[in-house]
Design a protein around this motif. Structure first.
Motif, PDB file in Angstrom:
ATOM      1  N   GLU A 156       0.806  -1.296   0.096  1.00 39.22           N
ATOM      2  CA  GLU A 156      -0.147  -0.048   0.134  1.00 39.22           C
ATOM      3  C   GLU A 156       0.923   1.181  -0.091  1.00 39.22           C
ATOM      4  N   LEU A 157       0.327   2.316  -0.455  1.00 36.07           N
ATOM      5  CA  LEU A 157       0.907   3.662  -0.822  1.00 36.07           C
ATOM      6  C   LEU A 157       1.352   4.468   0.602  1.00 36.07           C
ATOM      7  N   THR A 158       2.625   4.770   0.574  1.00 34.33           N
ATOM      8  CA  THR A 158       3.107   5.399   1.930  1.00 34.33           C
ATOM      9  C   THR A 158       3.460   7.028   1.711  1.00 34.33           C
ATOM     10  N   ARG A 159       4.134   7.027   0.304  1.00 32.01           N
ATOM     11  CA  ARG A 159       4.547   8.431  -0.258  1.00 32.01           C
ATOM     12  C   ARG A 159       4.393   8.539  -1.560  1.00 32.01           C
ATOM     13  N   VAL A 160       4.191   9.712  -2.203  1.00 34.70           N
ATOM     14  CA  VAL A 160       3.986  10.118  -3.408  1.00 34.70           C
ATOM     15  C   VAL A 160       4.473  11.184  -3.979  1.00 34.70           C
ATOM     16  N   SER A 161       5.545  11.453  -5.159  1.00 32.53           N
ATOM     17  CA  SER A 161       6.232  12.796  -5.248  1.00 32.53           C
ATOM     18  C   SER A 161       5.945  12.673  -6.899  1.00 32.53           C
ATOM     19  N   ALA A 216      -0.400   1.299  -6.730  1.00 35.88           N
ATOM     20  CA  ALA A 216      -0.260   1.625  -5.387  1.00 35.88           C
ATOM     21  C   ALA A 216      -1.216   2.873  -5.108  1.00 35.88           C
ATOM     22  N   LEU A 217      -1.240   3.711  -6.309  1.00 36.67           N
ATOM     23  CA  LEU A 217      -2.142   4.973  -6.544  1.00 36.67           C
ATOM     24  C   LEU A 217      -3.897   4.512  -6.525  1.00 36.67           C
ATOM     25  N   LYS A 218      -3.966   3.218  -7.146  1.00 42.63           N
ATOM     26  CA  LYS A 218      -5.177   2.679  -7.746  1.00 42.63           C
ATOM     27  C   LYS A 218      -5.706   3.501  -8.694  1.00 42.63           C
TER      28      LYS A 218
END
Length: 819
Positions: free
Chosen positions: A262-267, A337-339
């Motif tokens: 699952e997502l924990t960080r997006v840049s 991860a971002l779905k």
């Protein structure tokens, strides 16, 4: 009647006809001439004012009317320095500005405040007493690249001596192999290269490198209608992609939960390499493993985070343009991860194709193509913004250079023959390392420029020209600041231990130099060794944005329970553009919170609407009262008296039918107008307010007194002195703030006592920074006072562009002229 009188009457009639025809047919030409004359008035008035103060000919700096008065690039700065030092004969005239009487300039002094940004200047505005008073011209600078000094002076960077590499028998700089034709693939090998087979030999636009729908499905991308994309949302980017569509780099970090990754960080980074989104995300399900070794995410980091996946999805959808192209390395995992489903993709792991379907690692491509080291061994976890920027630059390089040039880089040879580990083999002993690398750079410089299609930068050409003419170029700074520059033989170097010593030496050396470069490093050195400063640095952006928001906010009320919010908004809109308006119902009677786009609008609302009657009720209009707003009035007063605002007024209540030309006509009768700046300046927008910059304070005061409260096209104008420099608004609006880097926050424990301890440390850090900024300002002021008259001085606050934050810089410019 005599013949002489008849001839005279005929001549008079001809002249009248000519005048009439000129009035009927030459109106446009007359208007153009009038505009040119009006544009020249600024320069002439500035020169006249300078001449009144200084009887002799003096150099005068002016900005061309058609140029952007708020921002410049490093290339424009380089052009100005070259022209100011060498003159029109040996250098081209800058297109964005003019230096009148250039021959009268005694020299150019450049001062670089390393690590300091535009944000620091306004956050510690009250501490910069000398800089804000002495420098009339301020320009925003883009966030700096690693080679921003190269862009200004045309000098190359030198690697640390223990890491000068050799790759495949060729010298390498920053890991980039300086290849010649002997290193490249043979013609027959190039034709059989997988990149040439896939894309051909010729350069193409970005649309040629987008993944097709079949390729998306083949490489496990989420596609609408496929079994593994249930519950995914569309990005909303439905517009047709062209070769001019925007590229955005994307990278995500994940952790392992009870439901999988699952997502924990997006840049996300934009085409200029600036981070426009960097968010930590708390997974919906319990976390089994934070995968810190790869993600850099820890339990401590996610504890205060409240952002969820749906929040990030909504923000990303709002951020992406309709024709956005996402770039990443194996981007299918990030989109999962971002779905999120997005069809316009450039995948650099597939773009740089290899035989048998193999893929290069992003780290290898960054090192061999871009000359950058990422994902270093000594660092825990990947940096999402760094990886996104690397993937974006790889795509931009491929598109700009074309498949043929990329194939000739012979990346397979680099991959198979490079030394193991992260350390390169050093050259055998012999001549000094600096001399060997300098010779290698000189031999390969033109070849590298040709390979990467870079405009040739003549290393140290400006300084070498001065040296050839027996003119002095002085370089002052600490050893750390100066060792990054090679081709130093033309500089007169003075190594100092502290900034204080730099000032002392500069006072003796700069008056005899045609060009000087002084490095102040006290802040950058302080921030390197102070962990809390790194955390405080990231928080400053949010604090500054919050401070600006509070300066733009007013509270109005009380109102009756059934009041009309639309009517209230219409009333307050006359003071300026409103960003947001909301009703507060927690009070006994409802109040309204109005946030304007500019502090000037909020001040007008307090001055003109406090005590007024709205909906048959008298209301109070006041600013928010909290700790951070206690000195608000003091700061606003200082901003009003700022040298850059000296002849600038703010006008609100502009009717939508009032064009810029008509506005200029109404206000120009009080004096010459240098510029009319609309906040935002969006194409097609109908602004309600603007800044008007006059050539003199007297003209601005006359306009304020005469036009404030006047009705123009059935709408009342409000006119006050400007408070905020216009480029500050563009800085505050941009999404340059990024999340704290995990590496800066991990070492601090998080327990019951640590929160108070950290708060105390950050408060202490704030006081220390105020002291440092005040000292930097004082030393810069001393150096400026030591300059000879008619010296062009530039103070550069270069900004920051790192994993912690990306912030624009500031250029302060003035010609030293004592009365």
């Amino acid at each position: 009647m005599t013949f002489e009188k008849i001839y005279q009457m005929a001549d008079d009639a001809k002249r009248l006809c000519k005048r009439k025809r000129a009035g009927e047919n030459g109106t446009e030409e007359i208007k153009k001439k009038a505009a040119k004359i009006q544009n020249r008035t600024t320069v002439e008035s500035d020169i006249r004012q300078s001449s009144q103060i200084h009887p002799k000919r003096v150099p005068v700096f002016t900005i061309n009317p058609e140029s952007n008065p708020c921002a410049i690039t490093y290339e424009q700065l380089c052009g100005l320095i070259n022209y100011a030092v060498l003159g029109e004969v040996r250098s081209s005239l800058p297109s964005w500005c003019q230096v009148h009487n250039q021959k009268e300039l005694k020299g150019v002094a450049v001062i670089i405040l390393h690590g300091v940004s535009q944000m620091h200047f306004y956050r510690y505005y009250l501490q910069f007493k000398h800089l804000k008073k002495r420098f009339r011209f301020r320009f925003s600078l883009p966030p700096p690249s690693d080679d921003f000094v190269l862009r200004i002076f045309g000098t190359e960077k030198l690697l640390p001596q223990d890491k000068s590499p050799v790759v495949n028998g060729s010298s390498a700089v920053n890991g980039h192999c300086l290849m010649t034709e002997n290193n490249n693939c043979k013609s027959s090998d190039v034709d059989n290269h997988p990149i040439i087979i896939k894309y051909g030999r010729n350069k193409q636009g970005l649309t040629s490198f987008l993944l097709t729908e079949d390729e998306l499905i083949k490489n496990d991308y989420p596609v609408a209608g496929t079994p593994h994309s249930e519950g995914f949302i569309q990005s909303g980017c439905t517009a047709k992609v062209t070769n001019n569509s925007p590229l955005l780099g994307l990278d995500c970090e994940m952790c392992l939960t009870t439901k999988g990754n699952e997502l924990t960080r997006v840049s996300v980074v934009n085409a200029d390499g600036c981070c426009v989104m960097d968010e930590l995300v708390k997974p919906d399900n319990p976390i089994l493993n934070y995968l810190t070794r790869f993600s850099g995410i820890t339990k401590t980091m996610l504890m205060p985070v409240e952002t969820k996946l749906r929040d990030v999805q909504a923000k990303l959808k709002k951020l992406l343009p309709n024709d956005a192209v996402l770039v990443g390395h194996s981007l299918n995992n990030d989109l999962k991860a971002l779905k999120m489903i997005h069809s316009n993709i450039i995948d650099t792991s597939l773009l740089y194709a290899r035989d048998f379907g193999q893929r290069f690692k992003l780290k290898v491509l960054a090192r061999s193509v871009l000359g950058k080291e990422i994902q270093s061994e000594g660092v825990i976890g990947h940096d999402a913004s760094e990886d996104a920027r690397a993937a974006l630059e790889l795509a931009q390089y491929f598109i700009k250079q074309g498949p043929m040039k990329v194939a000739k880089l012979n990346l397979e040879n680099f991959q198979t023959k490079q030394p193991t580990g992260d350390h390169f083999t050093t050259r055998p002993e012999g001549r000094s390392l600096t001399n060997r690398l300098s010779d290698s750079l000189k031999a390969n410089c033109s070849e590298v420029d040709r390979l990467i299609d870079r405009p040739p930068l003549h290393c140290g050409s400006l300084v070498n020209t001065l040296c050839a003419q027996d003119q002095k170029a002085v370089l002052l700074g600490t050893n750390k600041a100066m060792k990054e520059l090679i081709h130093q033989e033309a500089w007169h170097k003075i190594e100092c231990k502290t900034d204080k010593e730099v000032v002392q030496q500069a006072q003796n050396e700069i008056p005899f130099a045609s060009l000087s470069l002084s490095h102040f490093t006290s802040y950058s050195e302080y921030s390197v060794y102070n962990l809390h400063t790194k955390i405080h640095e990231g928080l400053l952006h949010e604090k500054m944005r919050q401070k600006l928001s509070e300066m733009c906010t007013v509270y109005a009320g009380p109102f009756c329970k059934d009041f009309c919010l639309t009517s209230v908004e219409r009333t307050f809109q006359n003071c300026g553009s409103i960003s947001s308006i909301s009703v507060i119902t927690e009070t006994h009677k409802p109040y309204v919170r109005i946030e304007y786009a500019l502090p000037e609008s909020a001040l007008l609302a307090v001055l003109t609407l406090n005590g007024s009657v709205v909906g048959q009720f008298p209301i109070t209009v006041q600013r928010p009262t909290k700790e951070s707003t206690l000195d608000c009035d003091h700061v606003l007063k200082k901003l009003e008296n700022d040298v850059t605002n000296r002849a600038v007024i703010y006008v609100s209540g502009i009717a939508q039918t009032l064009t810029k030309n008509r506005l200029n006509k109404k206000f120009s009768k009080f004096g010459h107008i240098e510029a009319i700046i609309y906040p935002g300046d969006d194409i097609g927008a109908k602004p309600q307010d603007c800044f008007i910059k006059y050539g003199s304070l007297e003209s601005a005061l006359k306009a304020q007194a005469a036009m404030n409260g006047q009705e123009v096209r059935n709408q009342k104008l409000n006119v006050i002195r400007a408070l905020t420099p216009y480029h500050l608004q563009s800085w505050a609006a941009q999404k340059s703030y990024t999340a704290l880097n995990p590496r800066t926050s991990d070492p601090l424990p998080f327990d019951g006592h640590s929160f108070e301890k950290r708060k105390e440390k950050l408060s202490q850090c704030e006081q220390e920074l105020k002291s440092i900024m005040s000292t930097i300002d004082r030393r810069t002021g001393r150096l400026f006072r030591a300059l000879p008259n008619n010296t062009l001085c530039m103070v550069l606050l270069p900004g920051t562009n790192s994993a912690q934050c990306s912030a624009p810089g500031l250029c302060l410019l003035e010609i030293k002229q004592d009365p």
